[in-house]
Design an enzyme around this catalytic site. Structure first.
Site, PDB file in Angstrom:
ATOM      1  N   GLU A 116       0.833  -1.217   0.000  1.00  0.00           N
ATOM      2  CA  GLU A 116       0.000   0.000   0.000  1.00  0.00           C
ATOM      3  C   GLU A 116       0.864   1.261   0.000  1.00  0.00           C
ATOM      4  OE1 GLU A 116      -3.099   0.097  -0.522  1.00  0.00           O
ATOM      5  OE2 GLU A 116      -3.869  -1.877   0.008  1.00  0.00           O
ATOM      6  N   ARG A 120       0.747   3.879  -3.144  1.00  0.00           N
ATOM      7  CA  ARG A 120       0.159   5.197  -2.864  1.00  0.00           C
ATOM      8  C   ARG A 120       1.232   6.261  -2.673  1.00  0.00           C
ATOM      9  NH1 ARG A 120      -5.534   4.086   0.243  1.00  0.00           N
ATOM     10  NH2 ARG A 120      -5.629   1.875  -0.138  1.00  0.00           N
ATOM     11  N   ASP A 243      -4.931  -9.548  -9.082  1.00  0.00           N
ATOM     12  CA  ASP A 243      -5.189  -8.546 -10.135  1.00  0.00           C
ATOM     13  C   ASP A 243      -3.965  -7.832 -10.717  1.00  0.00           C
ATOM     14  OD1 ASP A 243      -4.906  -7.229  -7.671  1.00  0.00           O
ATOM     15  OD2 ASP A 243      -6.886  -6.331  -7.664  1.00  0.00           O
ATOM     16  N   GLU A 363     -11.820   1.135 -10.673  1.00  0.00           N
ATOM     17  CA  GLU A 363     -11.415   0.298 -11.804  1.00  0.00           C
ATOM     18  C   GLU A 363     -12.326   0.404 -13.021  1.00  0.00           C
ATOM     19  OE1 GLU A 363     -11.338  -0.591  -8.627  1.00  0.00           O
ATOM     20  OE2 GLU A 363      -9.233  -1.116  -8.274  1.00  0.00           O
ATOM     21  N   THR A 447      -0.602   1.356 -10.395  1.00  0.00           N
ATOM     22  CA  THR A 447      -1.924   0.795 -10.109  1.00  0.00           C
ATOM     23  C   THR A 447      -2.778   1.741  -9.257  1.00  0.00           C
ATOM     24  OG1 THR A 447      -3.082  -1.249  -9.534  1.00  0.00           O
ATOM     25  CG2 THR A 447      -1.354  -0.501  -7.997  1.00  0.00           C
TER      26      THR A 447
HETATM   27  C1  DMJ Z   1      -6.267   0.860  -5.206  1.00  0.00           C
HETATM   28  O1  DMJ Z   1      -5.508   1.091  -4.073  1.00  0.00           O
HETATM   29  C2  DMJ Z   1      -5.439   0.274  -6.311  1.00  0.00           C
HETATM   30  O2  DMJ Z   1      -6.083   0.459  -7.532  1.00  0.00           O
HETATM   31  C3  DMJ Z   1      -5.170  -1.188  -6.104  1.00  0.00           C
HETATM   32  O3  DMJ Z   1      -4.486  -1.756  -7.201  1.00  0.00           O
HETATM   33  C4  DMJ Z   1      -6.466  -1.925  -5.913  1.00  0.00           C
HETATM   34  N1  DMJ Z   1      -7.277  -1.359  -4.874  1.00  0.00           N
HETATM   35  C5  DMJ Z   1      -7.480   0.072  -4.836  1.00  0.00           C
HETATM   36  C6  DMJ Z   1      -8.674   0.585  -5.542  1.00  0.00           C
HETATM   37  O4  DMJ Z   1      -9.767  -0.220  -5.620  1.00  0.00           O
END
Ligand code: DMJ
Length: 456
Positions: A116, A120, A243, A363, A447
Site C-alpha cells: 500500500e 500510494r 489482479d 477500476e 496501479t
Molecule cells: C487501489 O488502491 C489500487 O487500484 C489497487 O491496485 C487496488 N485497490 C485500490 C482501488 O480499488
C-alpha cells in the site's frame, strides 16, 4: 413497401439518428462533465481539508479523520497531489506540495504495509516529482525506497508484507501475487531516476519468484508464503490479491521495455483465457478456477476485477477489452452502482451481505478511460457519465464521498479512501478532459493512477 415495413424502417432510422444525436451531445458536453468532476473533487478535497487535514484520510459521515498507523503518513495528500496538478488546481497543488516536502518524514517507528505504501506514497511522490521537477519529492521517494528494501530479504526474495520504517524489521510472510508483483513500476522508476539498480533488481526478482511457481497449467493461486515459497491455496482469478500482478506485466514491458514481462504476460494471458475466462449467457467474464486442475470453482467477478479491460486494451486486445467492459457495465447497472462481488451466472450479488459493499473503487472508470483513449468511441463517455451520476446519487455526503455498506440498500459507511482522490476522480476527469491534459501515450499509470513518464 408494406406499411409495417415502413414503420419498422422508420423506427430503426429514428433510433440511429437519436443515438447519433446523443453521441454528438455527449461529445459536446465533455468540457462541462470534466468541470463537474473537478467540482466533485473540490467538494471531497475541501471536506478532507476541513475535517482531516494532516491525517491519512477522511471519515465523511462523522466528519473526522482516520490514520493508518500511530503516526500519519499524509496518505490523502500525497495520493491526491497529481490529480490536483492535472486538474489545473495550481495554487492548491503548490501548497500541498510544500506541506508534503517540509512535513513528511518516514523516520517513524511503525510497521507499514509495503504494498500500500509503495503504490500510494512511492508512486505518488514519483509522479508528482516528474510533473513538477521538485527534487525534494524524489529525495523523499529515495528515502522511502531505502526503508522499504528490507522486505525483500526473505529466503525466496518474495517480500514480507510489513516493514518497520525505522528499524527495517519485517514481519508477516503470508502474502499474495498482487502484493508481490505490484512493486516494479515504482521501484523500477526509482532505479531509473536515482541510478540505483538495486530497486529494479529486487522488485523484478520478486515477480519472477511468483511466476516461476505457477502451476503446470500456467496459473497462480491467491495466497503464498514468502519464506517457504509454498502456495497456501489454489484459487485463481483476476480479482483482489492477484489482479495487478498481471497489470504490472503489461505495464513493465511498456515502461522498461523489458521483454521478460512481455513473455510472462503472453503465457499468463493464454492460461487465463483457457481456464479463467467464461462465456456466459450475459457475456464474457473472468471467473475463478483451480490453479492446478483448471476446474471452474466460482462464477464471480467484482468491482476490483473491472481493471482487466484496461489491461487487455493496453496489451493490444481492444476487442476483448470492449466485450468485458460491457459485462462490467451490466454489473454496475444491476443496482446503479457496483458491488464488491457479483455472480455473473445469477446476475446478482452472491448470498453473503458482505459482498454488497462498495468502496468507491476506480477500476470501472479506469477501463472506460483506457477504452475511450484507444477507440474514441462516445460509448465510453456515456459510461463515464453513468458512473459519475451513480456516484453522486448514492455516495455523495455533506462532507465528501462515502463508501456503501450495501449497493442494494445504499446505506453509507464512514470512510473515504485516498484512492478516491488519486484514482476514481482522476480517471473520470481524464475521460472528459481535453487530450492535452495528459498525453496518454507518453505515460504508464501505476496501479494507483499515478502517471509515470519514461524519461530514461
Ligand atoms: C487501489 O488502491 C489500487 O487500484 C489497487 O491496485 C487496488 N485497490 C485500490 C482501488 O480499488
Amino acid at each position: 413497401m408494406k406499411l409495417t415495413s415502413l414503420i419498422i424502417a422508420g423506427t430503426m432510422l429514428a433510433a440511429v439518428l437519436s443515438s447519433c444525436t446523443s453521441d454528438q451531445t455527449i461529445r459536446s458536453e465533455k468540457g462541462r462533465l470534466a468541470d463537474e468532476v473537478r467540482q466533485e473533487f473540490l467538494h471531497s478535497w475541501n471536506a478532507y481539508k476541513k475535517y482531516a487535514w494532516g491525517h491519512d484520510g477522511l471519515k465523511p459521515l462523522s466528519k473526522t479523520y482516520y490514520d493508518w498507523y500511530s503516526a500519519p503518513l499524509y496518505m490523502s495528500l500525497v495520493d491526491a497531489l497529481d490529480t490536483m496538478i492535472l486538474m489545473g488546481l495550481k495554487e492548491e497543488a503548490d501548497s500541498v506540495r510544500e506541506f508534503v516536502a517540509t512535513h513528511l518524514s518516514f523516520d517513524r517507528d511503525i510497521y507499514v504495509k509495503n504494498f500500500e505504501i509503495t503504490i500510494r506514497l512511492l508512486g505518488g511522490l514519483l509522479s508528482s516529482y516528474q510533473l513538477t521537477g521538485d527534487e525534494r519529492l524524489l529525495k523523499l521517494a529515495d528515502d522511502l525506497g531505502t526503508r522499504l528494501l528490507p522486505v525483500f530479504n526473505s529466503p525466496t526474495g518474495m517480500p514480507y508484507v510489513d516493514v518497520n520504517l525505522k528499524t527495517g524489521a519485517v514481519r508477516n510472510s503470508r502474502t499474495n501475487p498482487g502484493e508481490i508483483g505490484t512493486l516494479l513500476v515504482e521501484f523500477g522508476t526509482l532505479s531509473k531516476l536515482t541510478g540505483k539498480p538495486v530497486y529494479y533488481n529486487v522488485a523484478k526478482n520478486a515477480v519472477l519468484q511468483v511466476y516461476n511457481r505457477r502451476s503446470s497449467i500456467g496459473l497462480v493461486g491467491t495466497w503464498i508464503d514468502a519464506e517457504t515459497g509454498k502456495w497456501l491455496d489454489s484459487d485463481s482469478h483476476v480479482s483482489a490479491c492477484i489482479d495487478s500482478y498481471y497489470e504490472y506485466m503489461v505495464k513493465c514491458a511498456l515502461l522498461f521495455d523489458d521483454q521478460d514481462f512481455k513473455r510472462m504476460w503472453d503465457s499468463s494471458r493464454a492460461a487465463l483465457d483457457k481456464y479463467v475466462a467464461d462465456e456466459a449467457p450475459s457475456g464474457l467474464w473472468y471467473g475463478h478456477a483451480d490453479m492446478n486442475t483448471g476446474k471452474r470453482t466460482r462464477t464471480w467477478f467484482g468491482a476490483l476485477d473491472a481493471f482487466f479491460p484496461a489491461v487487455l486494451a493496453l496489451s493490444g486486445d481492444v476487442e476483448t477489452a470492449a466485450r468485458l467492459q460491457e459485462s462490467c457495465l451490466k454489473m454496475w447497472n444491476k443496482y446503479g452502482i457496483e458491488p464488491e462481488q457479483f455472480d455473473y451466472r445469477k446476475m446478482d450479488v452472491p448470498g453473503d451481505p458482505k459482498w454488497e459493499r462498495f468502496f468507491l473503487n476506480p477500476e470501472i472508470m479506469e477501463s472506460a478511460y483506457y477504452l475511450y483513449q484507444f477507440t474514441q468511441d462516445p460509448r465510453y463517455l456515456h459510461m463515464g457519465k453513468t458512473f459519475l451520476d451513480g456516484l453522486k446519487q448514492h455516495c455523495r455526503a455533506e462532507a465528501g464521498y462515502a463508501e456503501l455498506k450495501s449497493v442494494i440498500t445504499k446505506e453509507k459507511t464512514d470512510r473515504m479512501e485516498s484512492y478516491f482522490l488519486a484514482e476514481t476522480l482522476k480517471y473520470l476527469y481524464l475521460l472528459f478532459a481535453p487530450p492535452e491534459t495528459l498525453e496518454f501515450n507518453k505515460v504508464v499509470f501505476n496501479t494507483e493512477a499515478h502517471p509515470i513518464r519514461r524519461t530514461w
